[in-house]
Design a protein around this motif. Structure first.
Motif, short mmCIF file in Angstrom:
data_model
loop_
_atom_site.label_atom_id
_atom_site.label_comp_id
_atom_site.label_asym_id
_atom_site.label_seq_id
_atom_site.Cartn_x
_atom_site.Cartn_y
_atom_site.Cartn_z
N ALA A 151 6.37 9.14 -16.88
CA ALA A 151 5.14 9.14 -15.74
C ALA A 151 4.44 7.95 -15.75
CB ALA A 151 4.57 10.30 -15.53
N ALA A 152 4.09 7.27 -17.01
CA ALA A 152 2.97 6.59 -17.24
C ALA A 152 3.50 5.05 -16.73
CB ALA A 152 3.01 6.33 -19.14
N PRO A 153 4.80 4.67 -16.87
CA PRO A 153 5.19 3.66 -16.23
C PRO A 153 5.23 3.44 -14.54
CG PRO A 153 6.93 4.06 -17.72
CD PRO A 153 5.80 5.31 -17.73
N TRP B 71 4.17 5.52 -5.51
CA TRP B 71 4.62 5.66 -7.02
C TRP B 71 3.29 6.31 -7.72
CZ3 TRP B 71 7.76 2.79 -10.55
CH2 TRP B 71 8.96 2.24 -10.03
N THR B 72 2.08 6.19 -7.13
CA THR B 72 0.96 6.72 -7.94
C THR B 72 0.93 8.07 -7.80
OG1 THR B 72 -0.22 4.57 -7.55
CG2 THR B 72 -1.49 6.71 -8.07
N MET C 92 0.78 -1.17 0.08
CA MET C 92 0.11 0.05 -0.02
C MET C 92 0.86 1.02 -0.07
SD MET C 92 -2.85 1.33 0.00
CE MET C 92 -4.35 0.70 0.96
N THR C 93 2.00 1.41 0.91
CA THR C 93 2.80 2.46 1.05
C THR C 93 3.48 2.76 -0.38
OG1 THR C 93 3.35 2.00 3.20
CG2 THR C 93 4.73 3.61 2.16
N ILE C 94 4.22 1.76 -1.02
CA ILE C 94 4.93 1.75 -2.13
C ILE C 94 4.00 2.00 -3.39
CG2 ILE C 94 6.16 0.83 -3.79
CD1 ILE C 94 7.85 -0.52 -1.56
N PHE D 115 -0.02 1.01 -9.63
CA PHE D 115 -1.18 0.41 -9.52
C PHE D 115 -1.00 -1.03 -9.22
CE2 PHE D 115 -3.05 4.16 -12.40
CZ PHE D 115 -3.59 4.67 -11.24
N ALA D 116 -0.06 -1.77 -10.11
CA ALA D 116 0.36 -3.14 -9.97
C ALA D 116 0.74 -3.50 -8.64
CB ALA D 116 1.34 -3.40 -11.00
#
Length: 116
Positions: free
Chosen positions: A66-68, A12-13, A6-8, A74-75
């Motif tokens: 930023a897309a990756p 990232w998001t 959740m934190t990571i 999300f992954a």
């Protein structure tokens, strides 16, 4: 979902969304030469034309990279990272690569732009 995932994932998001948010005004050429915000290279400070061209290019590259970041963010919500310290560390520092790549690409573009 574990707390590490959740934190990571959130990190990232949020990082991806912030990068896109900062890049859009650069792409739209709404940020003039200044001392705080934009692709600040010696080449981009040569003229307003250079500033807008280099910053627009850099903003587009920031959005592409930023897309990756968003996809990995999300992954990551679906991974079990608490049990995998190595992967957690890689994902913890991974966004740096995606931030450095558009910076490098902008620098390369600025080098070519200067020789025009």
């Amino acid at each position: 979902m574990d707390t590490v995932s959740m934190t990571i994932g959130v990190s990232w998001t949020v990082a991806g969304l912030i990068i896109i948010g900062l890049a859009i005004p650069l792409v739209l050429r709404r940020i003039g030469p200044n001392n705080l915000y934009g692709i600040r290279l010696s080449q981009s400070l040569q003229s307003e034309d250079a500033w807008y061209a280099i910053n627009s290019f850099g903003g587009k590259r920031m959005i592409v990279w930023a897309a990756p970041i968003l996809l990995v963010g999300f992954a990551t919500f679906f991974l079990r990272l608490k049990a995998n310290t190595g992967l957690s560390l890689v994902l913890g520092f991974g966004p740096l690569i995606f931030v450095l790549m558009p910076a490098f690409e902008s620098w390369c573009f600025a080098q070519k732009f200067q020789s025009r």
